[in-house]
Motif scaffolding. Structure first.
Motif, PDB file in Angstrom:
ATOM      1  N   HIS A   9      -8.167 -15.904  15.781  1.00  0.00           N
ATOM      2  CA  HIS A   9      -7.366 -16.881  15.038  1.00  0.00           C
ATOM      3  C   HIS A   9      -5.915 -16.457  14.945  1.00  0.00           C
ATOM      4  O   HIS A   9      -5.569 -15.303  15.203  1.00  0.00           O
ATOM      5  CB  HIS A   9      -7.945 -17.159  13.638  1.00  0.00           C
ATOM      6  N   GLU A  56      -5.320 -20.761  11.053  1.00  0.00           N
ATOM      7  CA  GLU A  56      -5.521 -20.559   9.618  1.00  0.00           C
ATOM      8  C   GLU A  56      -4.208 -20.701   8.871  1.00  0.00           C
ATOM      9  O   GLU A  56      -3.178 -20.208   9.320  1.00  0.00           O
ATOM     10  CB  GLU A  56      -6.060 -19.140   9.346  1.00  0.00           C
ATOM     11  N   ALA A  82      -5.415 -12.508  15.124  1.00  0.00           N
ATOM     12  CA  ALA A  82      -6.670 -11.771  15.020  1.00  0.00           C
ATOM     13  C   ALA A  82      -7.358 -11.731  16.373  1.00  0.00           C
ATOM     14  O   ALA A  82      -7.526 -12.755  17.039  1.00  0.00           O
ATOM     15  CB  ALA A  82      -7.594 -12.426  13.993  1.00  0.00           C
ATOM     16  N   GLU A 130      -4.827  -8.215  13.385  1.00  0.00           N
ATOM     17  CA  GLU A 130      -6.126  -8.073  12.747  1.00  0.00           C
ATOM     18  C   GLU A 130      -7.189  -7.864  13.824  1.00  0.00           C
ATOM     19  O   GLU A 130      -7.248  -8.620  14.791  1.00  0.00           O
ATOM     20  CB  GLU A 130      -6.436  -9.356  11.959  1.00  0.00           C
TER      21      GLU A 130
HETATM   22 CO    CO Z   1      -6.994 -13.232   9.623  1.00  0.00          CO
END
Ligand code: CO
Length: 138
Positions: A9, A56, A82, A130
């Protein structure tokens, strides 16, 4: 590099989740796919499913949270990307051995009960990265 790594993401920090959801619903021509409140990170998340990674939107629950401090310092914008890896412990070990710094507890439990770890942007080309491993099946 893990052979099964993939972009999972992209996360954008916003001060007003509802306003951002409206904007991205308009851009994408679709409704938000889901929402989550991650209390441990002090963040409310709304996400859109795309063909591939999710998008997100992150709104802080208060000023003294990672996203709250990010907004204070930098304003709204790209917060992190991520990468999904199959073995997060192995990935963290490789990264630390190469001198990359993790931020906070690594790994820890993030949205969707995933194991996550963050790599400091100082070692990753200026991007908070991430690492994310899917939750084990229940
Ligand atoms: Co994240």
């Amino acid at each position: 590099m893990d052979s099964q790594a993939r972009l999972e993401h992209v996360a954008i920090a916003v001060p007003d989740l509802e306003a951002a959801v409206q904007v991205y619903s308009t851009i994408l021509g679709r409704a938000v796919a889901g929402r989550e409140h991650v209390e441990s990170e002090g963040v409310r998340v709304a996400f859109f499913e795309l063909d591939g990674p999710r998008l997100e939107l992150l709104e802080p629950t208060g000023p003294d949270t990672p996203i709250g401090r990010f907004l204070e310092r930098r304003g709204p914008g790209l917060h992190h990307i991520a990468l999904e890896v199959p073995d997060i412990e192995g990935a963290i070990e490789r990264c630390r051995a190469a001198g990359l710094e993790t931020v906070g507890e690594a790994p820890r439990t993030g949205a969707g009960r995933r194991k996550v770890a963050f790599l400091h942007p100082g070692g990753t080309g200026g991007v908070l990265l991430e690492l994310s491993q899917r939750a084990d099946e229940p």
